[in-house]
Design a protein around this motif. Structure first.
Motif, PDB file in Angstrom:
ATOM      1  N   HIS A 240      30.748  41.896  35.133  1.00 48.97           N
ATOM      2  CA  HIS A 240      30.159  40.639  34.675  1.00 48.97           C
ATOM      3  C   HIS A 240      30.004  40.652  33.161  1.00 48.97           C
ATOM      4  O   HIS A 240      30.243  39.637  32.483  1.00 48.97           O
ATOM      5  N   ASP A 241      29.599  41.777  32.610  1.00 50.87           N
ATOM      6  CA  ASP A 241      29.325  41.830  31.175  1.00 50.87           C
ATOM      7  C   ASP A 241      30.583  41.626  30.334  1.00 50.87           C
ATOM      8  O   ASP A 241      30.517  41.046  29.242  1.00 50.87           O
ATOM      9  N   TYR A 242      31.728  42.112  30.815  1.00 55.70           N
ATOM     10  CA  TYR A 242      32.977  41.857  30.082  1.00 55.70           C
ATOM     11  C   TYR A 242      33.253  40.361  30.034  1.00 55.70           C
ATOM     12  O   TYR A 242      33.536  39.796  28.971  1.00 55.70           O
ATOM     13  N   ASN A 243      33.172  39.723  31.171  1.00 58.88           N
ATOM     14  CA  ASN A 243      33.417  38.265  31.208  1.00 58.88           C
ATOM     15  C   ASN A 243      32.404  37.523  30.343  1.00 58.88           C
ATOM     16  O   ASN A 243      32.753  36.573  29.624  1.00 58.88           O
ATOM     17  N   GLU A 244      31.158  37.938  30.404  1.00 57.04           N
ATOM     18  CA  GLU A 244      30.125  37.293  29.605  1.00 57.04           C
ATOM     19  C   GLU A 244      30.381  37.510  28.115  1.00 57.04           C
ATOM     20  O   GLU A 244      30.228  36.585  27.307  1.00 57.04           O
TER      21      GLU A 244
END
Length: 260
Positions: A240-244
């Protein structure tokens, strides 16, 4: 009797404090096992995204409490001390998939110094110092001192410090690459909190994968390390953090990382 290890959690940061200030936070069996338990608590607590390890009082940690090993009725034996006290602490510090800040508030000697150096990021008060004190009583560096110290500062310097037991102040420790940095004593607590809260708000799942890669780099050859980087980067790209992070960059806003 006060708790030998204090644990508080604030804004995603677990603050672990060694709490035997009357003996400069030296380790006995109870404190060593208690620290292991607190580290396990932090590992399993999803609320915790970063950990700070520090000491109460004037010292970070003076290493082993010599009263325990000089009392024939209490001495657990060196094999038990190493295999049940210090080695599990070092292994937990390196294996917990959360960043651990070694906040060295004062003198770190013997096993205390090497526990600090096993942390992911080491910040010391300008009043702190590091001592490989083992040779002064006829022992060898333990708690992974012979593993991490040569990799941090080079073989020759590590060999001299291990044998001579020289006291290294925080300024020199930063200069030779033993620690990340030192900060003024009067602002130490503030700087540690600022760093810890910053790291807890960052993509901590990526930190966990970075930690895994750095651990492996200590034993891997280049080909194996490149392969591991590929595998871990794929894992990171699926978080999720990469996409965010990418979306926030494109949208020109501050990212909201969750550590997932």
């Amino acid at each position: 009797m006060s708790e030998s290890i204090q644990l508080t959690i604030d804004k995603g940061v677990a603050f672990i404090r060694l709490n035997r200030p009357e003996v400069f936070n030296s380790f006995n069996r109870e404190m060593a096992l208690n620290l292991q338990a607190k580290l396990d608590d932090c590992e399993s607590n999803d609320e915790v995204r970063a950990i700070v390890l520090s000491g109460n009082g004037k010292a970070f940690c003076a290493g082993q409490d010599l009263k325990e090993v000089t009392n024939p009725d209490e001495h657990p034996g060196f094999r038990k001390i190493l295999e049940e006290h210090y080695n599990p602490i070092i292994e937990r510090i390196r294996q917990i998939e959360k960043p651990i800040i070694g906040a060295v508030n004062g003198v770190a000697a013997g096993a205390g110094a090497n526990i600090a150096l096993a942390c992911d990021v080491v910040v010391a008060s300008e009043a702190a110092a590091f001592i490989q004190a083992f040779s002064k009583i006829g022992l060898i560096p333990d708690s992974a001192g012979t593993f991490f110290l040569p990799r941090l500062i080079g073989f020759q310097k590590a060999s001299a410090l291990a044998m001579l037991g020289d006291k290294i102040d925080a300024v020199e420790a930063e200069r030779i690459g033993m620690i990340y940095k030192y900060v003024p004593a009067e602002s130490f607590e503030e700087e540690i909190q600022k760093l810890a809260f910053k790291m807890a708000a960052m993509p901590t799942r990526a930190f966990a994968l970075t930690k895994k890669a750095l651990n492996a780099s200590l034993v891997n050859d280049l080909t194996a390390q490149l392969a591991l980087e590929s595998d871990l980067q794929i894992q990171a790209s699926e978080t999720h953090d990469y996409n965010e992070g990418v979306n926030a960059f494109v949208e020109k806003r501050k990212p909201n990382f969750t550590g997932k």
